[in-house]
Design a protein around this motif. Structure first.
Motif, mmCIF file in Angstrom:
data_model
loop_
_atom_site.group_PDB
_atom_site.id
_atom_site.type_symbol
_atom_site.label_atom_id
_atom_site.label_comp_id
_atom_site.label_asym_id
_atom_site.label_seq_id
_atom_site.Cartn_x
_atom_site.Cartn_y
_atom_site.Cartn_z
ATOM 1 N N ILE A 1 1.019 -1.296 0.009
ATOM 2 C CA ILE A 1 -0.042 0.151 -0.042
ATOM 3 C C ILE A 1 0.607 1.283 0.078
ATOM 4 C CG2 ILE A 1 -1.695 1.860 1.025
ATOM 5 C CD1 ILE A 1 -2.178 -1.662 2.409
ATOM 6 N N ASN A 2 0.399 2.411 -0.766
ATOM 7 C CA ASN A 2 1.353 3.614 -0.619
ATOM 8 C C ASN A 2 0.158 4.447 -0.986
ATOM 9 O OD1 ASN A 2 4.510 3.147 -1.403
ATOM 10 N ND2 ASN A 2 3.706 1.787 -2.803
ATOM 11 N N LYS A 3 1.070 5.993 -0.184
ATOM 12 C CA LYS A 3 0.127 6.838 0.033
ATOM 13 C C LYS A 3 0.791 8.160 -0.818
ATOM 14 C CE LYS A 3 -0.182 6.262 4.996
ATOM 15 N NZ LYS A 3 -0.012 7.537 6.259
ATOM 16 N N ILE A 4 -0.167 8.906 -1.463
ATOM 17 C CA ILE A 4 0.311 10.215 -2.207
ATOM 18 C C ILE A 4 -0.245 11.957 -1.630
ATOM 19 C CG2 ILE A 4 0.367 11.277 -4.641
ATOM 20 C CD1 ILE A 4 -0.341 8.435 -5.528
ATOM 21 N N PHE A 5 0.437 12.067 -0.850
ATOM 22 C CA PHE A 5 0.748 13.156 -0.350
ATOM 23 C C PHE A 5 0.496 14.486 -1.237
ATOM 24 C CE2 PHE A 5 2.153 10.848 3.295
ATOM 25 C CZ PHE A 5 1.382 10.932 4.148
ATOM 26 N N LEU A 6 -0.495 15.260 -1.306
ATOM 27 C CA LEU A 6 -0.798 16.456 -2.372
ATOM 28 C C LEU A 6 -1.193 17.469 -1.177
ATOM 29 C CD1 LEU A 6 -3.958 14.062 -3.959
ATOM 30 C CD2 LEU A 6 -0.956 14.602 -5.281
ATOM 31 N N LEU A 7 -0.785 18.041 -1.189
ATOM 32 C CA LEU A 7 -0.960 20.045 -1.001
ATOM 33 C C LEU A 7 -1.158 20.874 -1.583
ATOM 34 C CD1 LEU A 7 -0.205 22.056 1.766
ATOM 35 C CD2 LEU A 7 2.231 21.939 0.871
ATOM 36 N N TYR A 8 -1.832 21.897 -1.238
ATOM 37 C CA TYR A 8 -2.597 22.612 -2.680
ATOM 38 C C TYR A 8 -2.736 23.916 -2.075
ATOM 39 C CZ TYR A 8 -5.129 19.107 -4.817
ATOM 40 O OH TYR A 8 -5.101 18.107 -5.921
ATOM 41 N N GLU A 9 -2.494 24.923 -2.344
ATOM 42 C CA GLU A 9 -2.750 26.575 -1.964
ATOM 43 C C GLU A 9 -4.351 26.886 -1.010
ATOM 44 O OE1 GLU A 9 -0.530 29.556 -1.821
ATOM 45 O OE2 GLU A 9 1.072 28.521 -3.556
ATOM 46 N N GLU A 10 -5.181 26.277 -1.800
ATOM 47 C CA GLU A 10 -6.104 26.434 -1.066
ATOM 48 C C GLU A 10 -7.286 25.270 -1.015
ATOM 49 O OE1 GLU A 10 -10.028 29.605 -0.834
ATOM 50 O OE2 GLU A 10 -7.706 30.109 -1.853
ATOM 51 N N ALA A 11 -8.045 24.426 -0.149
ATOM 52 C CA ALA A 11 -8.978 23.407 -0.864
ATOM 53 C C ALA A 11 -9.977 23.575 -1.713
ATOM 54 C CB ALA A 11 -9.833 23.252 0.665
ATOM 55 N N PHE A 12 -9.956 22.680 -2.724
ATOM 56 C CA PHE A 12 -11.288 23.126 -3.647
ATOM 57 C C PHE A 12 -12.518 22.235 -2.841
ATOM 58 C CE2 PHE A 12 -7.935 19.396 -5.129
ATOM 59 C CZ PHE A 12 -8.899 18.538 -5.050
ATOM 60 N N TRP A 13 -12.146 21.347 -2.160
ATOM 61 C CA TRP A 13 -13.344 20.655 -1.505
ATOM 62 C C TRP A 13 -14.016 21.170 0.169
ATOM 63 C CZ3 TRP A 13 -7.599 19.945 -1.368
ATOM 64 C CH2 TRP A 13 -7.156 19.655 0.307
ATOM 65 N N GLU A 14 -15.514 20.692 0.043
ATOM 66 C CA GLU A 14 -15.936 21.107 1.433
ATOM 67 C C GLU A 14 -14.953 21.082 2.174
ATOM 68 O OE1 GLU A 14 -19.285 19.471 1.735
ATOM 69 O OE2 GLU A 14 -20.024 19.600 -0.843
ATOM 70 N N ARG A 15 -15.207 22.522 3.222
ATOM 71 C CA ARG A 15 -14.336 22.282 4.968
ATOM 72 C C ARG A 15 -14.544 20.781 5.441
ATOM 73 N NH1 ARG A 15 -9.669 24.654 3.793
ATOM 74 N NH2 ARG A 15 -10.117 27.532 2.458
ATOM 75 N N ASP A 16 -15.617 20.167 5.977
ATOM 76 C CA ASP A 16 -16.192 19.947 6.766
ATOM 77 C C ASP A 16 -15.388 18.412 6.052
ATOM 78 O OD1 ASP A 16 -18.041 19.678 4.488
ATOM 79 O OD2 ASP A 16 -19.261 18.775 6.461
ATOM 80 N N ALA A 17 -15.305 17.881 4.938
ATOM 81 C CA ALA A 17 -14.709 16.669 4.232
ATOM 82 C C ALA A 17 -13.602 16.266 4.677
ATOM 83 C CB ALA A 17 -14.768 17.061 2.892
ATOM 84 N N GLU A 18 -13.954 14.953 4.785
ATOM 85 C CA GLU A 18 -12.782 13.875 5.952
ATOM 86 C C GLU A 18 -12.660 13.263 4.715
ATOM 87 O OE1 GLU A 18 -13.474 10.091 8.608
ATOM 88 O OE2 GLU A 18 -15.074 10.901 8.427
ATOM 89 N N SER A 19 -13.337 12.681 3.118
ATOM 90 C CA SER A 19 -12.584 11.520 2.465
ATOM 91 C C SER A 19 -13.265 12.315 1.085
ATOM 92 C CB SER A 19 -13.027 10.750 2.983
ATOM 93 O OG SER A 19 -14.174 10.181 2.076
ATOM 94 N N ILE A 20 -12.190 11.790 0.141
ATOM 95 C CA ILE A 20 -12.852 12.092 -0.938
ATOM 96 C C ILE A 20 -12.782 10.476 -2.009
ATOM 97 C CG2 ILE A 20 -12.737 13.833 -3.381
ATOM 98 C CD1 ILE A 20 -11.684 15.517 -2.003
ATOM 99 N N SER A 21 -13.883 10.363 -2.999
ATOM 100 C CA SER A 21 -13.772 9.552 -3.408
ATOM 101 C C SER A 21 -14.796 9.453 -4.753
ATOM 102 C CB SER A 21 -14.851 7.831 -2.876
ATOM 103 O OG SER A 21 -14.068 7.804 -1.439
ATOM 104 N N LEU A 22 -13.540 8.745 -5.470
ATOM 105 C CA LEU A 22 -14.452 9.024 -6.970
ATOM 106 C C LEU A 22 -14.489 6.931 -7.915
ATOM 107 C CD1 LEU A 22 -10.864 10.462 -8.040
ATOM 108 C CD2 LEU A 22 -13.133 11.446 -7.180
#
Length: 437
Positions: A290-311
């Motif tokens: 299992i591997n992780k991919i860490f992604l750092l953004y200038e500003e979130a494009f997701w809702e502030r109360d989000a815990e996860s995003i699934s596709l």
């Protein structure tokens, strides 16, 4: 051997440090840890990312209750005080470019988890994948849904299977024995303690004698049933030879190498060779990645109360489940939001397993960033979603002293061999009682 046996623990991961600490607490005074790498922790690891340290290895307690010794250990060292306990929103997006209704998705997802987590016995030779395909299709057929709604339900059930592979690390559900869950004990809900797990290593080593933790000592051979003499003419049944030529004699040795390392070790690692049942267990048990991919953004494009995003992909059903798909982009479908934002910034963790996790280790990070951004834009229907400003991926398969992450029980294998692998060995030739475990 006297009242103060010499004990060597191989590996300074959580298991090795825990075993050595327990032995000291029980009154054994001569306990040494040998670690192959230059850093303690094993699969509990950290890296600086953005504005904080993050767990590049383990970050979940699987079973957050007093019945779980790992939970108790972290609680004892006050490492759970700043863990986010409030549940956030799980966002699910469809490949057609719209958000999936949370209520219906949650009901379907929970039904899929129920199929996966059901314990079975006496099904040696059957695999979890075929069972999940059969049961999920039967479940959807039972519901009174339109053809389109049935397909959407199968899409969600596919997501359940994919996320299960992230828990296991196996290349496909077809690779996993249906009886696997029989040997797992439910100790409570999973708890995400991101940014806290790596601290337990520091806490455990605070009182451990610094001169008894020997780093950069890859082991080349363990001679475990002999009679070896030290410079004081004391006899020991075990001789451990390191890559640098150093030999360490002892009465007992505790081997906490990962299963991946045991699989990769040469036949000459153990002298005499391990018994057939031990070698069979090492050969037959699976060790996934299992591997992780860490992604750092200038500003979130997701809702502030989000815990996860699934596709969720509209052309996938449980029958197509695999983490070995050549379309690796379709198998990075789960992203967890690091919380709290004040501590970590706007950071997502993408998860991948199986051969996709291995493939990700060699892909250029720019290619990973572009593919993930393309998917976000497509699924959320927003072409303005930015690329992350910083990306970092883990490489657990490539680490020579780990070679993966989790053990799993393959199809056709009786999980009882895990106990065989863990059982101690007693030497017969030495003049004193000895064991290796």
């Amino acid at each position: 051997m006297g009242s103060n046996p010499k004990i060597v623990v191989l590996g300074a991961g959580l298991a090795g440090i825990g075993a050595a600490t327990k032995l000291l607490n029980l009154g054994f005074k001569d306990v040494t840890i040998l670690e192959a790498s230059g850093e303690a922790g094993g699969r509990v690891a950290k890296a600086s990312f953005g504005k904080a340290w993050v767990d590049t290895g383990a970050q979940f307690i699987h079973g957050a209750s007093e019945a779980n010794p790992v939970y108790c250990l972290l609680k004892q060292h006050s490492l759970l005080t700043d863990v986010v306990s409030e549940e956030g929103t799980d966002l699910i997006f469809h490949s057609k470019g719209h958000r999936v209704t949370a209520t219906s998705a949650s009901r379907i997802y929970e039904a899929g988890e129920g199929i996966i987590e059901q314990q079975h016995k006496g099904n040696l030779g059957k695999n979890m994948g075929d069972h999940y395909v059969e049961r999920s299709q039967a479940l959807v057929n039972k519901w009174r849904l339109s053809d389109e709604a049935k397909l959407n339900a199968l899409n969600i059930l596919t997501l359940v299977g994919k996320n299960t592979l992230i828990d296991i690390g196996a290349p496909a559900l077809n690779s996993v024995a249906l009886d696997s869950w029989e040997y797992y004990t439910a100790m409570g809900e999973d708890l995400n303690i991101e940014g806290n797990m790596f601290s337990v290593i520091t806490k455990l080593l605070e009182d451990f004698p610094k001169d008894r933790l020997l780093m950069d000592r890859p082991v080349t051979q363990i001679s475990w049933d002999g009679c070896f003499c030290d410079h004081e003419n004391r006899l020991y049944p075990i001789s451990i030879e390191c890559e640098n030529g150093e030999k360490i004699l002892c009465d007992h040795v505790v081997v906490t190498f990962s299963l991946g390392c045991l699989k990769a070790s040469p036949a000459t690692m153990f002298d005499p060779q391990l018994p057939d049942y031990k070698r069979e267990a090492i050969e037959k048990l699976g060790f996934g990645c299992i591997n992780k991919i860490f992604l750092l953004y200038e500003e979130a494009f997701w809702e502030r109360d989000a815990e996860s995003i699934s596709l969720v992909w509209g052309d996938e059903t449980p029958a197509s489940l695999s983490a070995a798909s050549p379309q690796w982009q379709k198998n990075i479908q789960l992203f967890s939001v690091m919380r709290p934002r004040e501590k970590f910034g706007d950071v997502l963790i993408g998860w991948c397993s199986g051969s996709v996790a291995q493939q990700v280790e060699s892909l250029p990070e720019a290619e990973l960033s572009a593919a993930i951004t393309c998917n976000f834009r497509r699924f959320m229907g927003d072409p303005s979603i930015p690329c992350p400003k910083t990306i970092m991926r883990t490489q657990w398969q490539s680490k020579p002293f780990v070679r993966g992450t989790y053990a799993y029980v393959p199809t056709g294998v009786d999980a009882a061999i895990m106990d065989q692998l863990a059982a101690p060995l007693s030497g017969r030739k030495s003049p004193t009682e000895t064991w290796m475990t």
